[in-house]
Design a protein around this motif. Structure first.
Motif, PDB file in Angstrom:
ATOM      1  N   ARG A 170       0.896  -1.221   0.077  1.00 43.44           N
ATOM      2  CA  ARG A 170       0.036   0.043   0.161  1.00 43.44           C
ATOM      3  C   ARG A 170       0.746   1.258   0.181  1.00 43.44           C
ATOM      4  O   ARG A 170       2.166   1.231   0.402  1.00 43.44           O
ATOM      5  CB  ARG A 170      -1.042   0.003   1.271  1.00 43.44           C
ATOM      6  N   SER A 171       0.465   2.369  -0.452  1.00 46.99           N
ATOM      7  CA  SER A 171       0.914   3.617  -0.323  1.00 46.99           C
ATOM      8  C   SER A 171       1.166   3.806   1.145  1.00 46.99           C
ATOM      9  O   SER A 171       0.502   3.745   1.919  1.00 46.99           O
ATOM     10  CB  SER A 171       0.133   4.792  -0.960  1.00 46.99           C
ATOM     11  N   GLY A 172       2.528   4.316   1.298  1.00 52.77           N
ATOM     12  CA  GLY A 172       2.924   4.513   2.719  1.00 52.77           C
ATOM     13  C   GLY A 172       3.704   3.368   3.155  1.00 52.77           C
ATOM     14  O   GLY A 172       4.080   3.906   4.502  1.00 52.77           O
ATOM     15  N   ASP A 173       3.623   2.195   2.811  1.00 50.56           N
ATOM     16  CA  ASP A 173       4.315   1.221   3.557  1.00 50.56           C
ATOM     17  C   ASP A 173       5.814   1.516   3.361  1.00 50.56           C
ATOM     18  O   ASP A 173       6.569   2.080   2.531  1.00 50.56           O
ATOM     19  CB  ASP A 173       4.033  -0.171   2.569  1.00 50.56           C
ATOM     20  N   LEU A 174       6.540   1.076   4.387  1.00 52.49           N
ATOM     21  CA  LEU A 174       7.960   1.072   4.509  1.00 52.49           C
ATOM     22  C   LEU A 174       8.655   0.042   4.275  1.00 52.49           C
ATOM     23  O   LEU A 174       8.450  -0.989   4.822  1.00 52.49           O
ATOM     24  CB  LEU A 174       8.312   1.590   5.879  1.00 52.49           C
ATOM     25  N   LEU A 175       9.557   0.078   3.184  1.00 47.93           N
ATOM     26  CA  LEU A 175      10.273  -1.325   2.832  1.00 47.93           C
ATOM     27  C   LEU A 175      11.560  -1.516   3.792  1.00 47.93           C
ATOM     28  O   LEU A 175      12.351  -0.675   3.544  1.00 47.93           O
ATOM     29  CB  LEU A 175      10.499  -1.401   1.233  1.00 47.93           C
ATOM     30  N   LEU A 176      11.741  -2.400   4.379  1.00 48.97           N
ATOM     31  CA  LEU A 176      12.684  -2.563   5.452  1.00 48.97           C
ATOM     32  C   LEU A 176      13.772  -3.678   4.686  1.00 48.97           C
ATOM     33  O   LEU A 176      14.984  -3.537   4.809  1.00 48.97           O
ATOM     34  CB  LEU A 176      12.129  -3.319   6.626  1.00 48.97           C
ATOM     35  N   ARG A 177      13.224  -4.658   4.108  1.00 47.88           N
ATOM     36  CA  ARG A 177      14.357  -5.646   3.465  1.00 47.88           C
ATOM     37  C   ARG A 177      13.510  -6.467   2.309  1.00 47.88           C
ATOM     38  O   ARG A 177      12.295  -6.504   2.186  1.00 47.88           O
ATOM     39  CB  ARG A 177      14.326  -7.012   4.443  1.00 47.88           C
ATOM     40  N   ILE A 178      14.445  -6.683   1.570  1.00 48.32           N
ATOM     41  CA  ILE A 178      14.149  -7.326   0.145  1.00 48.32           C
ATOM     42  C   ILE A 178      15.077  -8.640   0.154  1.00 48.32           C
ATOM     43  O   ILE A 178      16.442  -8.716   0.142  1.00 48.32           O
ATOM     44  CB  ILE A 178      14.686  -6.426  -0.995  1.00 48.32           C
ATOM     45  N   GLY A 179      14.599  -9.791   0.390  1.00 47.61           N
ATOM     46  CA  GLY A 179      15.083 -11.027   0.718  1.00 47.61           C
ATOM     47  C   GLY A 179      16.168 -10.849   1.803  1.00 47.61           C
ATOM     48  O   GLY A 179      15.482 -10.486   2.841  1.00 47.61           O
ATOM     49  N   ASP A 180      17.437 -11.087   1.752  1.00 45.03           N
ATOM     50  CA  ASP A 180      18.344 -10.851   3.022  1.00 45.03           C
ATOM     51  C   ASP A 180      19.021  -9.465   2.916  1.00 45.03           C
ATOM     52  O   ASP A 180      19.766  -9.310   3.820  1.00 45.03           O
ATOM     53  CB  ASP A 180      19.377 -11.986   2.800  1.00 45.03           C
ATOM     54  N   ASP A 215      19.068  -5.587   3.618  1.00 35.91           N
ATOM     55  CA  ASP A 215      18.377  -4.509   4.459  1.00 35.91           C
ATOM     56  C   ASP A 215      18.525  -3.352   3.527  1.00 35.91           C
ATOM     57  O   ASP A 215      19.517  -2.818   3.365  1.00 35.91           O
ATOM     58  CB  ASP A 215      19.344  -4.138   5.901  1.00 35.91           C
ATOM     59  N   VAL A 216      17.239  -2.776   3.350  1.00 34.23           N
ATOM     60  CA  VAL A 216      17.003  -1.620   2.360  1.00 34.23           C
ATOM     61  C   VAL A 216      16.678  -0.600   3.103  1.00 34.23           C
ATOM     62  O   VAL A 216      16.203   0.682   2.537  1.00 34.23           O
ATOM     63  CB  VAL A 216      16.197  -1.878   1.097  1.00 34.23           C
ATOM     64  N   SER A 217      16.314  -0.694   4.358  1.00 38.63           N
ATOM     65  CA  SER A 217      15.721   0.393   5.187  1.00 38.63           C
ATOM     66  C   SER A 217      16.457   1.887   5.106  1.00 38.63           C
ATOM     67  O   SER A 217      15.619   2.896   5.450  1.00 38.63           O
ATOM     68  CB  SER A 217      15.485   0.084   6.704  1.00 38.63           C
ATOM     69  N   THR A 218      17.588   1.752   4.808  1.00 38.77           N
ATOM     70  CA  THR A 218      18.315   3.062   4.890  1.00 38.77           C
ATOM     71  C   THR A 218      18.711   3.506   3.297  1.00 38.77           C
ATOM     72  O   THR A 218      19.432   4.655   3.129  1.00 38.77           O
ATOM     73  CB  THR A 218      19.626   3.119   5.848  1.00 38.77           C
ATOM     74  N   MET A 219      18.172   2.886   2.470  1.00 42.46           N
ATOM     75  CA  MET A 219      18.707   3.128   1.053  1.00 42.46           C
ATOM     76  C   MET A 219      17.881   4.093   0.382  1.00 42.46           C
ATOM     77  O   MET A 219      16.724   3.949   0.678  1.00 42.46           O
ATOM     78  CB  MET A 219      18.845   1.545   0.158  1.00 42.46           C
ATOM     79  N   VAL A 254      16.968   0.830  -3.871  1.00 40.83           N
ATOM     80  CA  VAL A 254      16.097   0.010  -3.594  1.00 40.83           C
ATOM     81  C   VAL A 254      15.390  -0.626  -5.063  1.00 40.83           C
ATOM     82  O   VAL A 254      15.198  -1.757  -4.979  1.00 40.83           O
ATOM     83  CB  VAL A 254      14.844   0.732  -2.741  1.00 40.83           C
ATOM     84  N   ALA A 255      15.340   0.226  -5.825  1.00 41.70           N
ATOM     85  CA  ALA A 255      14.879  -0.258  -7.116  1.00 41.70           C
ATOM     86  C   ALA A 255      15.999  -1.278  -7.711  1.00 41.70           C
ATOM     87  O   ALA A 255      15.522  -2.385  -8.330  1.00 41.70           O
ATOM     88  CB  ALA A 255      14.901   0.953  -8.221  1.00 41.70           C
ATOM     89  N   ARG A 256      17.201  -1.234  -7.671  1.00 43.45           N
ATOM     90  CA  ARG A 256      18.163  -1.944  -8.171  1.00 43.45           C
ATOM     91  C   ARG A 256      18.106  -3.194  -7.458  1.00 43.45           C
ATOM     92  O   ARG A 256      18.223  -4.454  -8.252  1.00 43.45           O
ATOM     93  CB  ARG A 256      19.606  -1.418  -8.118  1.00 43.45           C
ATOM     94  N   GLU A 257      17.976  -3.376  -6.174  1.00 47.61           N
ATOM     95  CA  GLU A 257      17.938  -4.508  -5.516  1.00 47.61           C
ATOM     96  C   GLU A 257      16.660  -5.395  -5.695  1.00 47.61           C
ATOM     97  O   GLU A 257      16.731  -6.657  -6.097  1.00 47.61           O
ATOM     98  CB  GLU A 257      17.928  -4.100  -3.890  1.00 47.61           C
ATOM     99  N   LEU A 258      15.506  -4.590  -6.168  1.00 51.21           N
ATOM    100  CA  LEU A 258      14.084  -5.453  -6.587  1.00 51.21           C
ATOM    101  C   LEU A 258      14.439  -6.049  -7.987  1.00 51.21           C
ATOM    102  O   LEU A 258      13.966  -7.149  -8.140  1.00 51.21           O
ATOM    103  CB  LEU A 258      12.979  -4.421  -6.761  1.00 51.21           C
ATOM    104  N   ARG A 259      15.312  -5.374  -8.795  1.00 51.46           N
ATOM    105  CA  ARG A 259      15.382  -5.863 -10.176  1.00 51.46           C
ATOM    106  C   ARG A 259      16.512  -6.883 -10.113  1.00 51.46           C
ATOM    107  O   ARG A 259      16.241  -8.101 -10.668  1.00 51.46           O
ATOM    108  CB  ARG A 259      16.076  -4.970 -11.012  1.00 51.46           C
ATOM    109  N   LEU A 260      17.363  -6.977  -9.140  1.00 51.79           N
ATOM    110  CA  LEU A 260      18.477  -8.212  -8.888  1.00 51.79           C
ATOM    111  C   LEU A 260      17.669  -9.501  -8.134  1.00 51.79           C
ATOM    112  O   LEU A 260      18.027 -10.484  -8.463  1.00 51.79           O
ATOM    113  CB  LEU A 260      19.571  -7.532  -7.946  1.00 51.79           C
ATOM    114  N   ALA A 261      16.558  -9.221  -7.703  1.00 49.21           N
ATOM    115  CA  ALA A 261      16.026 -10.183  -6.563  1.00 49.21           C
ATOM    116  C   ALA A 261      15.058 -11.317  -7.353  1.00 49.21           C
ATOM    117  O   ALA A 261      15.049 -12.308  -7.042  1.00 49.21           O
ATOM    118  CB  ALA A 261      15.021  -9.715  -5.737  1.00 49.21           C
ATOM    119  N   GLY A 262      14.818 -10.887  -8.627  1.00 52.18           N
ATOM    120  CA  GLY A 262      14.002 -11.898  -9.494  1.00 52.18           C
ATOM    121  C   GLY A 262      12.711 -11.726  -9.618  1.00 52.18           C
ATOM    122  O   GLY A 262      12.023 -10.830  -8.909  1.00 52.18           O
TER     123      GLY A 262
END
Length: 64
Positions: free
Chosen positions: A5-15, A17-21, A26-34
């Protein structure tokens, strides 16, 4: 699948930690995640607090 939802805070993608990115990192990590990825998010509750599980996770991350 409409669980985010709009306003959600993304903390981790897989293993990762993207909370400070920034958004580009974050977009790069999502693309790499598959095509299948596990996300950890935080969402405010109706009283303005983060859910207890997320609050506990953030506390444990601060201690590391």
């Amino acid at each position: 699948d409409r669980r985010l939802r709009s306003g959600d805070l993304l903390l981790r993608i897989g293993d990762v930690d993207v909370s400070t990115m920034g958004s580009e990192e974050v977009a790069r990590e999502l693309r790499l995640a598959g095509s299948h990825v596990r996300l950890i998010i935080a969402r405010e509750t109706t009283d303005g607090d983060l859910s207890p599980t997320i609050a506990q996770q953030q506390d444990s991350q601060k201690k590391q």
